[in-house]
Design an enzyme around this catalytic site. Sequence first.
Site, PDB file in Angstrom:
ATOM      1  N   LYS A 120     -27.456  39.818  35.059  1.00 51.42           N
ATOM      2  CA  LYS A 120     -26.863  38.480  34.928  1.00 51.42           C
ATOM      3  C   LYS A 120     -25.365  38.582  34.712  1.00 51.42           C
ATOM      4  O   LYS A 120     -24.586  37.806  35.265  1.00 51.42           O
ATOM      5  CB  LYS A 120     -27.521  37.732  33.754  1.00 51.42           C
ATOM      6  CG  LYS A 120     -28.974  37.363  33.999  1.00 51.42           C
ATOM      7  CD  LYS A 120     -29.600  36.690  32.806  1.00 51.42           C
ATOM      8  CE  LYS A 120     -29.587  35.203  32.925  1.00 51.42           C
ATOM      9  NZ  LYS A 120     -30.347  34.708  34.068  1.00 51.42           N
ATOM     10  N   GLU A 140     -21.828  29.359  26.047  1.00 48.13           N
ATOM     11  CA  GLU A 140     -21.555  28.569  27.257  1.00 48.13           C
ATOM     12  C   GLU A 140     -21.434  27.106  26.879  1.00 48.13           C
ATOM     13  O   GLU A 140     -22.129  26.627  25.971  1.00 48.13           O
ATOM     14  CB  GLU A 140     -22.699  28.704  28.277  1.00 48.13           C
ATOM     15  CG  GLU A 140     -22.764  30.002  29.011  1.00 48.13           C
ATOM     16  CD  GLU A 140     -23.867  29.997  30.061  1.00 48.13           C
ATOM     17  OE1 GLU A 140     -24.636  29.013  30.135  1.00 48.13           O
ATOM     18  OE2 GLU A 140     -23.968  30.980  30.811  1.00 48.13           O
ATOM     19  N   HIS A 157     -39.962  26.384  31.867  1.00 51.32           N
ATOM     20  CA  HIS A 157     -39.245  27.171  32.880  1.00 51.32           C
ATOM     21  C   HIS A 157     -40.154  27.645  34.003  1.00 51.32           C
ATOM     22  O   HIS A 157     -39.840  28.592  34.714  1.00 51.32           O
ATOM     23  CB  HIS A 157     -38.505  28.343  32.216  1.00 51.32           C
ATOM     24  CG  HIS A 157     -37.572  27.862  31.146  1.00 51.32           C
ATOM     25  ND1 HIS A 157     -36.429  27.163  31.451  1.00 51.32           N
ATOM     26  CD2 HIS A 157     -37.671  27.875  29.801  1.00 51.32           C
ATOM     27  CE1 HIS A 157     -35.851  26.790  30.312  1.00 51.32           C
ATOM     28  NE2 HIS A 157     -36.581  27.207  29.300  1.00 51.32           N
ATOM     29  N   ARG A 202     -35.176  37.648  46.877  1.00 55.23           N
ATOM     30  CA  ARG A 202     -36.549  37.657  47.421  1.00 55.23           C
ATOM     31  C   ARG A 202     -36.798  36.349  48.161  1.00 55.23           C
ATOM     32  O   ARG A 202     -36.019  35.404  48.042  1.00 55.23           O
ATOM     33  CB  ARG A 202     -37.547  37.784  46.285  1.00 55.23           C
ATOM     34  CG  ARG A 202     -37.540  36.548  45.390  1.00 55.23           C
ATOM     35  CD  ARG A 202     -38.547  36.583  44.273  1.00 55.23           C
ATOM     36  NE  ARG A 202     -38.613  35.283  43.614  1.00 55.23           N
ATOM     37  CZ  ARG A 202     -37.837  34.926  42.587  1.00 55.23           C
ATOM     38  NH1 ARG A 202     -36.937  35.761  42.116  1.00 55.23           N
ATOM     39  NH2 ARG A 202     -37.934  33.721  42.049  1.00 55.23           N
TER      40      ARG A 202
HETATM   41  C1  MV4 Z   1     -28.232  26.114  30.677  1.00 50.14           C
HETATM   42  C2  MV4 Z   1     -28.553  24.763  30.462  1.00 50.14           C
HETATM   43  C3  MV4 Z   1     -27.532  23.907  30.027  1.00 50.14           C
HETATM   44  N1  MV4 Z   1     -26.297  24.391  29.772  1.00 50.14           N
HETATM   45  N2  MV4 Z   1     -26.973  26.562  30.424  1.00 50.14           N
HETATM   46  C4  MV4 Z   1     -32.693  27.603  31.584  1.00 50.14           C
HETATM   47  C5  MV4 Z   1     -33.161  28.898  32.121  1.00 50.14           C
HETATM   48  C6  MV4 Z   1     -32.020  29.495  32.807  1.00 50.14           C
HETATM   49  N3  MV4 Z   1     -32.261  29.402  34.241  1.00 50.14           N
HETATM   50  C7  MV4 Z   1     -30.806  28.713  32.458  1.00 50.14           C
HETATM   51  N4  MV4 Z   1     -31.268  27.517  31.826  1.00 50.14           N
HETATM   52  C8  MV4 Z   1     -30.410  26.584  31.371  1.00 50.14           C
HETATM   53  N5  MV4 Z   1     -29.140  26.986  31.119  1.00 50.14           N
HETATM   54  C9  MV4 Z   1     -26.054  25.701  29.985  1.00 50.14           C
HETATM   55  N6  MV4 Z   1     -24.795  26.155  29.713  1.00 50.14           N
HETATM   56  C10 MV4 Z   1     -29.866  24.324  30.741  1.00 50.14           C
HETATM   57  C11 MV4 Z   1     -30.775  25.234  31.193  1.00 50.14           C
HETATM   58  C12 MV4 Z   1     -32.125  24.767  31.503  1.00 50.14           C
HETATM   59  C13 MV4 Z   1     -32.570  24.760  32.833  1.00 50.14           C
HETATM   60  C14 MV4 Z   1     -31.766  25.221  33.864  1.00 50.14           C
HETATM   61  C15 MV4 Z   1     -32.274  25.189  35.164  1.00 50.14           C
HETATM   62  C16 MV4 Z   1     -33.566  24.736  35.417  1.00 50.14           C
HETATM   63  C17 MV4 Z   1     -34.346  24.298  34.404  1.00 50.14           C
HETATM   64  C18 MV4 Z   1     -33.868  24.297  33.084  1.00 50.14           C
HETATM   65  C19 MV4 Z   1     -34.692  23.847  32.050  1.00 50.14           C
HETATM   66  C20 MV4 Z   1     -34.206  23.862  30.764  1.00 50.14           C
HETATM   67  C21 MV4 Z   1     -32.919  24.315  30.475  1.00 50.14           C
END
Ligand code: MV4
Length: 662
Positions: A118, A202, A237, A294
């Site tokens: 990441k 973040e 998720h 993938r």
């Molecule tokens: C975040 C966010 C809000 N702000 N980062 C969740 C898992 C990972 N893919 C990153 N995620 C998130 N990061 C910041 N700075 C909200 C999420 C998040 C989310 C992101 C994408 C798809 C679904 C999600 C479900 C909950 C939280």
Amino acid sequence: MPYFNKILIANRGEIAVRLIRGCQELGIRTVAVYSEADQQALHVRLADEAYLIGPAPAAESYLRADKIVAVAKECGAEAIHPGYGFLSERAHFAQACAEAGVVFIGPPVDAIERMGSKIESKRLAIAHDVPVVPGYDGADQSSTTLQAEAERIGYPLLIKASAGGGGKGMRSVHESAEFGAALEGAKREAKAAFGDDAVLLEKLILRPRHVEIQVLADAHGNTIYLGERECSIQRRHQKIVEESPSVALTPELRARMGAAAVRVAEAVGYRNAGTVEFMLDEDGQFYFLEMNTRLQVEHPVTELVTGLDLVHLQLAVAAGEPLPLTQSDVALRGHAIEVRIYAEDPVTMLPSVGHVALFATPEGPGIRNDAGLATGDEVSVNYDPMLAKLIVSAPSRTAAIQRLCRALDDFAVLGITSNIPLLQAIAEHPAFAEGATTTDFLQTHAIGDGLRQTEALPQAVLYAAVVGELLQRSSVEGDPWSVFWRSGGADRRLVYRFGEQQHTVLAAQRDERSWRLVVDGTAREVSVVAARDHALTLAFDNNQARLHVARVDDAVLVGWRGRSYRLQKVQALSVDALSNIQSGVAGHTSLEAPMPGTIIKVLVKAGDHVTANQPLIVMEAMKMEHTIVAPYAGVVGEVPFVAGQLVRGGATLIELDAEAAA
Ligand code: MV4
């Protein structure tokens, strides 16, 4: 000439089935690998060759790179497709393929490694002007530095475990005064969960959408993007609904996100199909999340709006062909929505395993089913609970939603629990129709809550259970009843339990296809329009209902409008059944004659308290004497007959009430 003569599919379930079909239609032989739990799985049944690679646990089978590469060498497969999950993003597997001289249908090893980090993938994005969420991910983890960085970023912000991922180890902080304590907690949790207490900070993106861009790159310097997929509706998720295009993208924003995704792919020397994930905020600002090296579960929505076959394109690229299209050839048309059918309880999310008595997929224009199993298969606890994907496409999003709702209504999964009711709740929700699909959709609209109510048993379901059972019986050779139903038999009394409720149905056959059903005292004329395999169309009240019925040992399973019902049969204890029941069903039971006969002796009277196995009535049937004994202690209710009387089949001989005794 196909791109390869033989390809090994290093996966199972729906993606293995999809890949096998994608290869076979090009004239490419396919090799399945399977674990001991999957000996008769659908992907094994469809492949041209199949090899056992180990016991059920994935670590001993589908994750055994050495065994899979060995099978490829042994059977002469020139290439391996990893699908998704399992070894699809393990650099060592791609490396092992290369060393064995087997083509890995995917990106170069280096791209897998670099996008697997990441931190590195984020740095690479920044270096190529791809926006990332403002924050801090430096090595200095002192509280002083982290506090200062938090003030610089501003609030609200997220503290994320550097070793975390997929939403694990995220903690939001809304004001400066909370930061110190939140940081300590986040570090403790990260240490406990990942063995590493490093964190990154973040800016918190409120109500983000998850929008990902499909990219495709060949070995001749061509990299294009194939539109986007919105995958915001997730639970813990786990993606549940994916669609393309996203309602949130304008053509201009799509072009900017697509170009950004292509820059990431080119920067890492990408080859084959890949996906660049972004978060999109309410102001149309997008932020790079990660790149998946993938083919994704949700690739069909891209196939349906672009008219392309991503698997065929993967094979072409893996075989060294240049992309058969340029960016200007890519056109998005219509709207596609995918929903994931999981073998899990829609409320508790607990996995459901067992025998699939019926797996009936919907059909019709714009409906695609990518399923990994069929009726009669077993769902085991060993693997991911996703059974299938239902993908619909239509000229507009509104039409696609209508099609999705109808398709879910026609979907029947009996024998195991599925999440179809959750999918229906999402598809039917006004907020979904409006396109308000941010990542907090399920929580915001409390979608799961509505599923908690234990619903009442629809009358149509009860009718289907009764008719389905009687039709089944009338076709069963040697069944004492078959004589009756063919000759327009006597009343039949069936008792079912659904949840806490018990339902008694009196069925009197009118003619070959219709019955008068008295359900809990209410009479209704029900006729069978058609009964094919497990599908039953009933007519009543000037209406027709199409249901699915399957029988398992002591219950009848009914599917209707996407829901499934299990009706426990309360055995009307017939003479023969009684003789070998050691403990009867608790509650109120009517003891019935399974066939006509003569009462020889009545040994009890109404109000008598009897013990379990106490003889109650002796009757003569088919030239034999039968003694009906009490299946359990109870109080005798009505005894409508006396010695010497003839009784019809199905007539109630005696009522026995356990509660009264208790
Ligand atoms: C975040 C966010 C809000 N702000 N980062 C969740 C898992 C990972 N893919 C990153 N995620 C998130 N990061 C910041 N700075 C909200 C999420 C998040 C989310 C992101 C994408 C798809 C679904 C999600 C479900 C909950 C939280």
